[in-house]
Design a protein around this motif. Structure first.
Motif, PDB file in Angstrom:
ATOM      1  N   ALA A   1       0.837  -1.201   0.000  1.00 24.31           N
ATOM      2  CA  ALA A   1       0.000   0.000   0.000  1.00 24.31           C
ATOM      3  C   ALA A   1       0.872   1.252   0.000  1.00 24.31           C
ATOM      4  CB  ALA A   1      -0.928   0.001   1.219  1.00 24.31           C
ATOM      5  N   ALA A   2       1.956   1.216   0.777  1.00 20.89           N
ATOM      6  CA  ALA A   2       2.873   2.363   0.821  1.00 20.89           C
ATOM      7  C   ALA A   2       3.494   2.598  -0.553  1.00 20.89           C
ATOM      8  CB  ALA A   2       3.964   2.123   1.859  1.00 20.89           C
ATOM      9  N   ARG A   3       3.898   1.513  -1.195  1.00 18.68           N
ATOM     10  CA  ARG A   3       4.540   1.626  -2.500  1.00 18.68           C
ATOM     11  C   ARG A   3       3.541   2.078  -3.570  1.00 18.68           C
ATOM     12  NH1 ARG A   3       7.867  -2.312  -1.576  1.00 18.68           N
ATOM     13  NH2 ARG A   3       9.779  -1.113  -1.298  1.00 18.68           N
ATOM     14  N   ALA A   4       2.279   1.702  -3.393  1.00 15.56           N
ATOM     15  CA  ALA A   4       1.254   2.144  -4.345  1.00 15.56           C
ATOM     16  C   ALA A   4       1.140   3.661  -4.321  1.00 15.56           C
ATOM     17  CB  ALA A   4      -0.092   1.508  -3.994  1.00 15.56           C
ATOM     18  N   ARG A   5       1.380   4.263  -3.162  1.00 12.81           N
ATOM     19  CA  ARG A   5       1.298   5.725  -3.054  1.00 12.81           C
ATOM     20  C   ARG A   5       2.627   6.387  -3.372  1.00 12.81           C
ATOM     21  NH1 ARG A   5      -2.780   4.588   1.344  1.00 12.81           N
ATOM     22  NH2 ARG A   5      -1.149   4.052   2.831  1.00 12.81           N
ATOM     23  N   ARG A   6       3.713   5.742  -3.002  1.00 16.45           N
ATOM     24  CA  ARG A   6       5.034   6.375  -3.109  1.00 16.45           C
ATOM     25  C   ARG A   6       5.761   6.063  -4.395  1.00 16.45           C
ATOM     26  NH1 ARG A   6       8.134   8.820  -2.490  1.00 16.45           N
ATOM     27  NH2 ARG A   6       9.893   8.013  -1.305  1.00 16.45           N
ATOM     28  N   GLY A   7       5.351   4.977  -5.051  1.00 15.57           N
ATOM     29  CA  GLY A   7       6.094   4.566  -6.225  1.00 15.57           C
ATOM     30  C   GLY A   7       7.078   3.457  -5.873  1.00 15.57           C
ATOM     31  N   ASP A   8       7.769   2.997  -6.885  1.00 14.80           N
ATOM     32  CA  ASP A   8       8.640   1.841  -6.710  1.00 14.80           C
ATOM     33  C   ASP A   8      10.017   2.270  -6.207  1.00 14.80           C
ATOM     34  OD1 ASP A   8       9.609  -0.711  -6.755  1.00 14.80           O
ATOM     35  OD2 ASP A   8       9.980  -0.746  -8.921  1.00 14.80           O
ATOM     36  N   VAL A   9      10.116   2.444  -4.891  1.00 17.02           N
ATOM     37  CA  VAL A   9      11.399   2.820  -4.295  1.00 17.02           C
ATOM     38  C   VAL A   9      11.789   1.770  -3.264  1.00 17.02           C
ATOM     39  CG1 VAL A   9      11.047   5.296  -4.637  1.00 17.02           C
ATOM     40  CG2 VAL A   9      10.290   4.243  -2.504  1.00 17.02           C
ATOM     41  N   VAL A  10      13.050   1.708  -2.958  1.00 14.73           N
ATOM     42  CA  VAL A  10      13.528   0.726  -1.974  1.00 14.73           C
ATOM     43  C   VAL A  10      12.935   1.039  -0.598  1.00 14.73           C
ATOM     44  CG1 VAL A  10      15.659   0.199  -3.196  1.00 14.73           C
ATOM     45  CG2 VAL A  10      15.604   2.074  -1.537  1.00 14.73           C
ATOM     46  N   ASP A  11      12.839   0.018   0.231  1.00 10.19           N
ATOM     47  CA  ASP A  11      12.140   0.124   1.506  1.00 10.19           C
ATOM     48  C   ASP A  11      12.570   1.328   2.350  1.00 10.19           C
ATOM     49  OD1 ASP A  11      10.761  -2.099   0.810  1.00 10.19           O
ATOM     50  OD2 ASP A  11      11.480  -3.370   2.449  1.00 10.19           O
ATOM     51  N   HIS A  12      13.876   1.550   2.483  1.00  4.72           N
ATOM     52  CA  HIS A  12      14.319   2.571   3.424  1.00  4.72           C
ATOM     53  C   HIS A  12      14.020   3.988   2.935  1.00  4.72           C
ATOM     54  CE1 HIS A  12      17.930   2.603   0.833  1.00  4.72           C
ATOM     55  NE2 HIS A  12      18.120   3.833   1.289  1.00  4.72           N
ATOM     56  N   LEU A  13      13.543   4.110   1.686  1.00  5.05           N
ATOM     57  CA  LEU A  13      13.165   5.436   1.187  1.00  5.05           C
ATOM     58  C   LEU A  13      11.661   5.678   1.247  1.00  5.05           C
ATOM     59  CD1 LEU A  13      15.468   5.826  -1.973  1.00  5.05           C
ATOM     60  CD2 LEU A  13      15.859   6.649   0.371  1.00  5.05           C
ATOM     61  N   LEU A  14      10.903   4.641   1.560  1.00  6.67           N
ATOM     62  CA  LEU A  14       9.439   4.775   1.550  1.00  6.67           C
ATOM     63  C   LEU A  14       8.968   5.873   2.497  1.00  6.67           C
ATOM     64  CD1 LEU A  14       8.194   1.058   1.434  1.00  6.67           C
ATOM     65  CD2 LEU A  14       7.759   2.847  -0.268  1.00  6.67           C
ATOM     66  N   GLY A  15       9.581   5.941   3.673  1.00  2.00           N
ATOM     67  CA  GLY A  15       9.146   6.917   4.675  1.00  2.00           C
ATOM     68  C   GLY A  15      10.228   7.880   5.075  1.00  2.00           C
ATOM     69  N   ARG A  16      11.127   8.199   4.153  1.00  3.66           N
ATOM     70  CA  ARG A  16      12.217   9.141   4.461  1.00  3.66           C
ATOM     71  C   ARG A  16      11.832  10.541   4.015  1.00  3.66           C
ATOM     72  NH1 ARG A  16      18.560   8.288   3.011  1.00  3.66           N
ATOM     73  NH2 ARG A  16      18.058   9.011   0.917  1.00  3.66           N
ATOM     74  N   GLY A  17      11.757  11.455   4.964  1.00  3.24           N
ATOM     75  CA  GLY A  17      11.284  12.818   4.718  1.00  3.24           C
ATOM     76  C   GLY A  17       9.833  12.926   5.145  1.00  3.24           C
ATOM     77  N   PRO A  18       9.448  14.057   5.728  1.00  7.73           N
ATOM     78  CA  PRO A  18       8.095  14.206   6.282  1.00  7.73           C
ATOM     79  C   PRO A  18       6.996  14.064   5.239  1.00  7.73           C
ATOM     80  CG  PRO A  18       9.256  16.314   6.249  1.00  7.73           C
ATOM     81  CD  PRO A  18      10.266  15.255   5.930  1.00  7.73           C
ATOM     82  N   GLY A  19       7.228  14.603   4.042  1.00  5.56           N
ATOM     83  CA  GLY A  19       6.227  14.487   2.990  1.00  5.56           C
ATOM     84  C   GLY A  19       6.086  13.044   2.530  1.00  5.56           C
ATOM     85  N   ASN A  20       7.206  12.366   2.384  1.00  2.00           N
ATOM     86  CA  ASN A  20       7.174  10.971   1.953  1.00  2.00           C
ATOM     87  C   ASN A  20       6.554  10.073   3.018  1.00  2.00           C
ATOM     88  OD1 ASN A  20       8.320  11.477  -0.535  1.00  2.00           O
ATOM     89  ND2 ASN A  20      10.409  11.241   0.216  1.00  2.00           N
ATOM     90  N   LEU A  21       6.872  10.326   4.294  1.00  2.00           N
ATOM     91  CA  LEU A  21       6.304   9.512   5.371  1.00  2.00           C
ATOM     92  C   LEU A  21       4.788   9.654   5.413  1.00  2.00           C
ATOM     93  CD1 LEU A  21       6.594   7.701   7.857  1.00  2.00           C
ATOM     94  CD2 LEU A  21       6.948   9.784   9.220  1.00  2.00           C
ATOM     95  N   ALA A  22       4.318  10.896   5.350  1.00  2.00           N
ATOM     96  CA  ALA A  22       2.867  11.122   5.365  1.00  2.00           C
ATOM     97  C   ALA A  22       2.205  10.461   4.165  1.00  2.00           C
ATOM     98  CB  ALA A  22       2.578  12.623   5.386  1.00  2.00           C
ATOM     99  N   LYS A  23       2.868  10.531   3.030  1.00  2.00           N
ATOM    100  CA  LYS A  23       2.313   9.938   1.822  1.00  2.00           C
ATOM    101  C   LYS A  23       2.245   8.414   1.945  1.00  2.00           C
ATOM    102  CE  LYS A  23       2.547  10.463  -3.210  1.00  2.00           C
ATOM    103  NZ  LYS A  23       3.269  11.072  -4.346  1.00  2.00           N
ATOM    104  N   ALA A  24       3.316   7.811   2.458  1.00  2.00           N
ATOM    105  CA  ALA A  24       3.336   6.361   2.640  1.00  2.00           C
ATOM    106  C   ALA A  24       2.210   5.926   3.571  1.00  2.00           C
ATOM    107  CB  ALA A  24       4.690   5.917   3.184  1.00  2.00           C
TER     108      ALA A  24
END
Length: 207
Positions: free
Chosen positions: A106-129
């Motif tokens: 579900a996180a990747r569906a919102r964030r795109g195809d990135v490696v795990d440790h980047l899914l929630g790196r940065g406040p905008g990315n974390l909220a998005k994930a």
DNA sequence: CCTCCGATGTGCT
DNA sequence: GCACATCGGAGGC
């Protein structure tokens, strides 16, 4: 003058509240869960970098009761905070990064195809994930619905590092950003282009 | 009503 | 290191 210096040195309670959120688990939308690895403390009227510095309709929720979600938008991204102070004080903790523990799909569906440790790196990315949007403003994170924070025992102080907050122009040298030392999910430090001069950005171990 | 400006993220030099 | 997308909030008029 002396009182001014003391006020600068003395740590507001929101800083301890911020460190206490490291290691907590945030349960977001669609089964995504994240362990918080990086936070920033924002105080009330004494903190020029805080949205609560000016009390307006946007920042009013920071002056409300604790454990509520304060969500704001910046440059098209959502950022999530937890109000940590008693009503009237106006302090909150920005959730800057987290390790995704569950709901990777579900996180990747919102964030795109990135490696795990980047899914929630940065406040905008974390909220998005986590799927956090303005619709989650005001949520009581003890009960939900939608977003729940499960607090954890305090992390050992020697595993936490402090440094200046990312991207703020005002009060750019206050070391009110805290992160799990060496964690790969922690975001990079970027100083605001127009922040004041600094001889050596403070960075220290918590003790 | 209008202008300015980020508690950002990404991509490019 | 730097540019810029992008949009709601805040404040000036």
């Amino acid at each position: 003058m002396e009182s001014l210096v003391l006020a600068m040195v003395e740590e507001p309670s929101v800083c301890a509240a911020a460190r206490a959120l490291l290691g907590a688990v945030v349960f977001g939308h669609d089964g995504v869960a994240a362990r918080i690895t990086e936070v920033e403390a924002y105080d009330g009227p004494d903190d020029p970098a805080s949205h609560a510095y000016t009390r307006t309709p946007r920042s009013e929720i920071m002056y409300g009761p604790p454990e509520r979600l304060y969500v704001y938008r910046i440059h098209g991204h959502h950022c999530a905070n937890v109000v940590t102070s008693a009503e009237g004080r106006g302090s909150a903790v920005l959730l800057r990064a987290g390790e995704i523990l569950d709901g990777h799909d579900a996180a990747r569906a919102r964030r795109g195809d990135v490696v795990d440790h980047l899914l929630g790196r940065g406040p905008g990315n974390l909220a998005k994930a986590l799927g956090i949007t303005m619709a989650d403003r005001g949520t009581d994170v003890r009960t939900g619905p939608g977003v729940v924070v499960r607090r954890s025992p305090p992390l050992p102080a020697e595993t936490i590092t402090a440094g200046p907050r990312v991207g703020v122009r005002l009060a750019a040298d206050r070391p009110w950003r805290y992160w799990v030392s060496g964690d790969p999910t922690v975001s990079a430090y970027r100083r605001h282009a127009r922040a004041g001069e600094s001889t050596s950005p403070p960075r220290r171990r918590i003790q």
